[in-house]
Enzyme design. Structure first.
Site, PDB file in Angstrom:
ATOM      1  N   ASP A 483      59.443  -1.511  27.193  1.00  0.00           N
ATOM      2  CA  ASP A 483      60.794  -2.024  26.925  1.00  0.00           C
ATOM      3  C   ASP A 483      61.864  -0.948  26.957  1.00  0.00           C
ATOM      4  OD1 ASP A 483      60.385  -4.743  26.284  1.00  0.00           O
ATOM      5  OD2 ASP A 483      59.530  -4.150  24.356  1.00  0.00           O
TER       6      ASP A 483
HETATM    7  C1  BGC Z   1      59.934  -1.279  21.527  1.00  0.00           C
HETATM    8  C2  BGC Z   1      60.979  -0.668  20.685  1.00  0.00           C
HETATM    9  C3  BGC Z   1      62.343  -1.141  21.093  1.00  0.00           C
HETATM   10  C4  BGC Z   1      62.376  -2.631  21.088  1.00  0.00           C
HETATM   11  C5  BGC Z   1      63.669  -3.207  21.507  1.00  0.00           C
HETATM   12  C6  BGC Z   1      60.109  -2.739  21.512  1.00  0.00           C
HETATM   13  O1  BGC Z   1      59.203  -3.352  22.363  1.00  0.00           O
HETATM   14  O2  BGC Z   1      58.668  -0.914  21.088  1.00  0.00           O
HETATM   15  O3  BGC Z   1      60.875   0.713  20.728  1.00  0.00           O
HETATM   16  O4  BGC Z   1      63.296  -0.633  20.244  1.00  0.00           O
HETATM   17  O5  BGC Z   1      61.371  -3.140  21.901  1.00  0.00           O
HETATM   18  O6  BGC Z   1      63.725  -4.562  21.214  1.00  0.00           O
HETATM   19  C1  NOJ Z   2      56.470  -3.649  21.739  1.00  0.00           C
HETATM   20  C2  NOJ Z   2      56.809  -4.915  22.426  1.00  0.00           C
HETATM   21  O1  NOJ Z   2      56.546  -6.015  21.597  1.00  0.00           O
HETATM   22  C3  NOJ Z   2      56.047  -5.037  23.714  1.00  0.00           C
HETATM   23  O2  NOJ Z   2      56.430  -6.198  24.389  1.00  0.00           O
HETATM   24  C4  NOJ Z   2      56.247  -3.828  24.561  1.00  0.00           C
HETATM   25  O3  NOJ Z   2      55.469  -3.958  25.704  1.00  0.00           O
HETATM   26  C5  NOJ Z   2      55.937  -2.554  23.834  1.00  0.00           C
HETATM   27  N1  NOJ Z   2      56.633  -2.507  22.595  1.00  0.00           N
HETATM   28  C6  NOJ Z   2      56.261  -1.298  24.649  1.00  0.00           C
HETATM   29  O4  NOJ Z   2      57.608  -1.080  24.766  1.00  0.00           O
END
Ligand code: BGC
Ligand code: NOJ
Length: 810
Positions: A483
């Site tokens: 993300d």
């Molecule tokens: C990540 C976070 C990020 C968030 C944003 C997550 O999947 O692990 O680091 O801040 O997404 O919504």
């Molecule tokens: C947590 C999110 O829930 C997931 O969708 C994502 O793939 C990982 N973070 C890595 O950013």
């Protein structure tokens, strides 16, 4: 240092001090009513949706930590205490918290009085039961006061924490006998209310927080408890709570129990009231009648134990390593159920207000859950597919209550569509139920446009086929699995969300990771085509996949590992030419799992690079070297301090990809080594470093660049649960559901003599014995089913409901 221990017989983790490094929690409920409960009875409850139907209030990021929960206060003479230590923090003579499968038992002892709190959600009812049992272990008679306490949330958890000008005026309750009804907003548009009751006559009650606690006191010293007397307060606005006052007279050795029920009730709209603004209590009466006696509570607890015994009997292994057994047989599968239920919505790190059900998250959660309750996985796949757009792209999340997609944390994450194939394929490989492919599924919740699920999968694959950049690699869009790799974002202002700021699309930025997914899940889609007679389509898909393999091996290959991506200027990300972030874990895991480079040595080379550059004592870090400065062209990934989260943290979710990848190459020793490093049960002895619960995975462990190397964060809700269960159950122990049956293909450490395993699959219970007296890492020499030698290693259909399988490794 340990703060407890596993009880393998009872399948519990036994915490022996309330002062764990962080709250160590458990989940109650598995269908509609859920509770989060910490080892000091903190936490909250909700019905179906942690944001929209929150039953009790919880304040995140509070101090002291974990403040607010289900609190039972005992006043024994001048001593006021709680069985779980919080919130009075009166030192206890003895304390234990047993977190079990769907229940938690907290026991405290003080001055010869034992208080036990059993908390659980019955299998098919929308309530939490708290049974408090007081036992006088002293020589003298005791007269004690017991006060219950919960604080109601005004349903919408987000609004509850922000809209005070309205909310301080809306609260309403009714009290009848020993039952408190919380009915805020019931007079208008809600047709649900909460109920909090006890099975005994009460001395008094409170429903106004201020009356019970006092304006300037706290949870730790409520005035009503200090004085030993409820105020019989009726809340009008402000903060409605539920509190009962009971008395117990206990002769030496005597015990008394009190059954509290915290429930959720609904009425049909036209039957809401029995008199003006008086709730129709029928659903509450029916619910409460079920939990009036100890015998009823015991029966409900037994039903819960049976429910879990039955679920866990689907997959259980016996190896010489008891830690491995407890992880595989109990805790990993338990966590898979929780992640399936919650996605990333409600934990001690997810507020329950932000993310609903993630599209990619839920598809992956399925992988570790589908063998437990396939029918629920089926329903989930259809719910997810219903939110897809016509062009195959997707929302990133949907709200569990409405099941509608929303763009609150963005859209255009270009890996999302392919995960739908992953989830569906896992479901069919488990069940053999191809009929799911014919299920009509909507686009963007518009059922007038419904088409069979198979068409959704076709559009998922088709979306990636056509959404390509200059190297012919898939465009990354907003981001892919990571993300935080926001290559089209270019955010310069503090506070802008990296997931919603800027264009969701760019014409150039590409992802090698999605290319790996396209190969893996493209092949799985082609398998489905073949199995359903779509031979031409299958051939076409395979041809496209083969082209993508070439693209990866060309533009996606950096010489010693797979490139991660190309940014908005077409510069490589995760390449030796980069100053920072030269190598990333994700494409190495995904491309090798997909089979790219297996024949020409690239796969082996990529994994060697992972070992040399990314490995650490506590697991494989996400990238190296960590980003030390903010890179506007890369986005959120470079916003984290080095070693944390996606910036070179040990992001546990993708460690099992490397495990799976290593097994593709037959490296059983290395696969197990990687598996073991992030595995919480092996970290129990260093809980003071790891800090999160030793019975579940956390999302991230601080990487080697971080000052707190080895420290876990964000426990419970992580795709790690499903992926590690996949890695250990299917790739290491090697029991792999395929479209044509169960395949046995272990890849284990050479030192392991073998194992026995029970697996229920498509109506047959297989007793599998793997003999590794050859001390191999991979390879099946011979396989026998019910004593008959078979060709290959896929178990053919058998007669009857049990079968013995013997596997000899070479
Ligand atoms: C990540 C976070 C990020 C968030 C944003 C997550 O999947 O692990 O680091 O801040 O997404 O919504
Ligand atoms: C947590 C999110 O829930 C997931 O969708 C994502 O793939 C990982 N973070 C890595 O950013």
């Amino acid at each position: 240092m340990q703060f407890g221990h596993f009880d393998d017989v009872r399948k519990e983790y036994v915490i022996t001090t309330p002062k764990t490094p962080l709250p160590w929690i458990n989940y109650l409920g598995s269908e509609d009513f859920f509770g989060l409960i910490s080892n000091t009875a903190g936490g909250y409850a909700f019905y179906k949706d942690a944001k929209l139907l929150r039953i009790t209030r919880y304040r995140y990021n509070n101090t002291p930590l974990d403040n607010g929960g289900r609190y039972y206060y005992i006043k024994d003479g001048e001593t006021i205490w709680n069985p779980g230590w919080q919130p009075t923090q009166t030192e206890l003579d003895e304390y234990t918290c047993r977190h079990g499968l769907g229940y938690t038992v907290i026991t405290g002892k003080k001055n010869g009085l034992k208080a036990q709190m059993e908390a659980f959600v019955p299998v098919h009812d929308a309530c939490e039961i708290h049974r408090i049992t007081l036992t006088n272990e002293s020589e003298a008679e005791k007269d004690v006061d017991l006060f219950s306490f919960i604080e109601f949330c005004l349903w919408n958890a987000q609004d509850d924490q922000t809209n005070f000008q309205r909310n301080f005026s809306t609260g309403e309750v009714e009290v009848i006998g020993s039952t408190i009804y919380h009915k805020t907003e019931y007079r208008e548009r809600r047709n649900h209310f909460a109920v909090y009751s006890v099975n005994k006559e009460i001395e008094g009650f409170d429903t106004s927080r201020d009356a019970f606690i006092g304006q300037y006191n706290g949870f730790h010293d409520p005035e009503a408890v200090l004085e030993g007397k409820s105020r019989n307060s009726v809340a009008h606005g402000w903060a409605p709570i539920g509190s009962h006052h009971l008395k117990a007279q206990l002769a030496p050795g005597a015990s008394e129990s009190f059954v509290f029920v915290l429930g959720y009730c609904e009425n049909p709209r036209d039957q809401k009231f029995v008199a003006p603004n008086v709730i129709n209590k029928k659903p509450a009466d029916e619910l409460l009648a079920k939990y009036q006696t100890d015998a009823q509570v015991d029966a409900a607890l037994d039903a819960l134990h049976t429910y879990w015994e039955n679920l866990l009997s689907t997959y259980s292994v016996k190896t010489a390593d008891e830690k491995l057994n407890r992880l595989v047989n109990v805790w990993n599968q338990y966590q898979c159920m929780v992640t399936f239920n919650m996605s990333r919505s409600a934990s001690y790190y997810e507020s329950g207000m932000g993310r609903g059900m993630g599209f990619r998250d839920s598809c992956q959660d399925l992988l570790g859950f589908v063998h437990l309750i396939p029918e629920r996985a089926r329903e989930r796949i259809i719910d997810i597919a219903n939110t897809q757009f016509e062009d195959g792209s997707t929302y990133h999340q949907y709200q569990p209550l409405t099941k509608k997609g929303n763009a609150d944390i963005g859209g255009g994450f270009n890996d999302d569509p392919l995960w739908l194939i992953a989830g569906t394929s896992a479901y069919i490989r488990e069940t053999g139920d191809f009929s799911i492919l014919d299920e009509p599924c909507a686009f963007d919740s518009d059922f007038s446009k419904a088409v069979p699920l198979m068409e959704h999968l076709r559009r998922s694959f088709g979306f990636t086929t056509k959404t390509r950049g200059p190297h012919n690699l898939p465009l990354i869009g907003r981001a892919d699995w990571n993300d935080c790799l926001n290559l089209n974002c270019f955010s310069e202002e503090p506070g802008e969300s990296f997931q919603t700021f800027g264009p969701s699309e760019g014409p150039v930025a590409e992802s090698v990771f999605i290319a790996g997914m396209y190969v893996k899940y493209g092949n799985e889609y082609a398998d489905l085509c073949e199995a359903t007679g779509l031979t031409e389509e299958a051939a076409d898909v395979r041809a496209k996949v083969a082209e993508m393999v070439d693209v990866i091996e060309d533009a996606g290959w950096d010489g010693e590992w797979f490139v991660r991506a190309y940014d908005a200027f077409s510069n490589p990300v995760g390449s030796k030419v980069c100053e920072e972030g030269q190598i990333f874990i994700e494409p190495q895991g995904m491309c090798v799992m997909a089979g790219v480079g297996l024949e020409n040595g690239k796969a082996a080379q990529a994994l060697k690079s992972v070992e040399e550059r990314l490995d650490s004592k506590f697991g494989i870090v996400l990238l190296q070297p960590a980003y030390t400065k903010y890179h506007v062209e890369l986005g959120e990934i470079s916003s984290y301090p080095p070693g944390y989260k996606e910036n070179a943290g040990i992001f546990c979710h993708n460690n099992p990809w490397i495990v799976c990848a290593e097994t593709q190459l037959g490296h059983g020793d290395r696969a197990f080594e990687v598996f073991r490093k992030t595995c919480p049960v092996y970290l129990e002895e260093i809980s003071e470093v790891h800090r999160t619960e030793p019975y579940v995975y956390c999302q991230m462990v601080a990487g080697k660049d971080a000052p707190t190397f080895g420290e876990g964060k964000n426990s419970w809700l992580t795709g790690t649960a499903a992926w590690t269960f996949t890695a250990i159950s299917q790739y290491i122990l090697g029991i792999q559901p395929t479209l044509s049956g169960l395949k046995v293909d272990p890849c284990i450490p050479a030192s392991m003599d073998g194992f026995t395993l029970n697996r229920k699959y498509r109506g047959v219970e297989y007793k599998i014995t793997v003999d590794n007296s050859a001390h191999a890492q991979k390879g099946v020499a011979e396989m026998y089913v019910n004593g008959n030698k078979i060709e290959g290693n896929v178990i053919p259909p058998v007669e009857g409901t049990t079968a013995e399988v013997k596997v000899i490794m070479e």
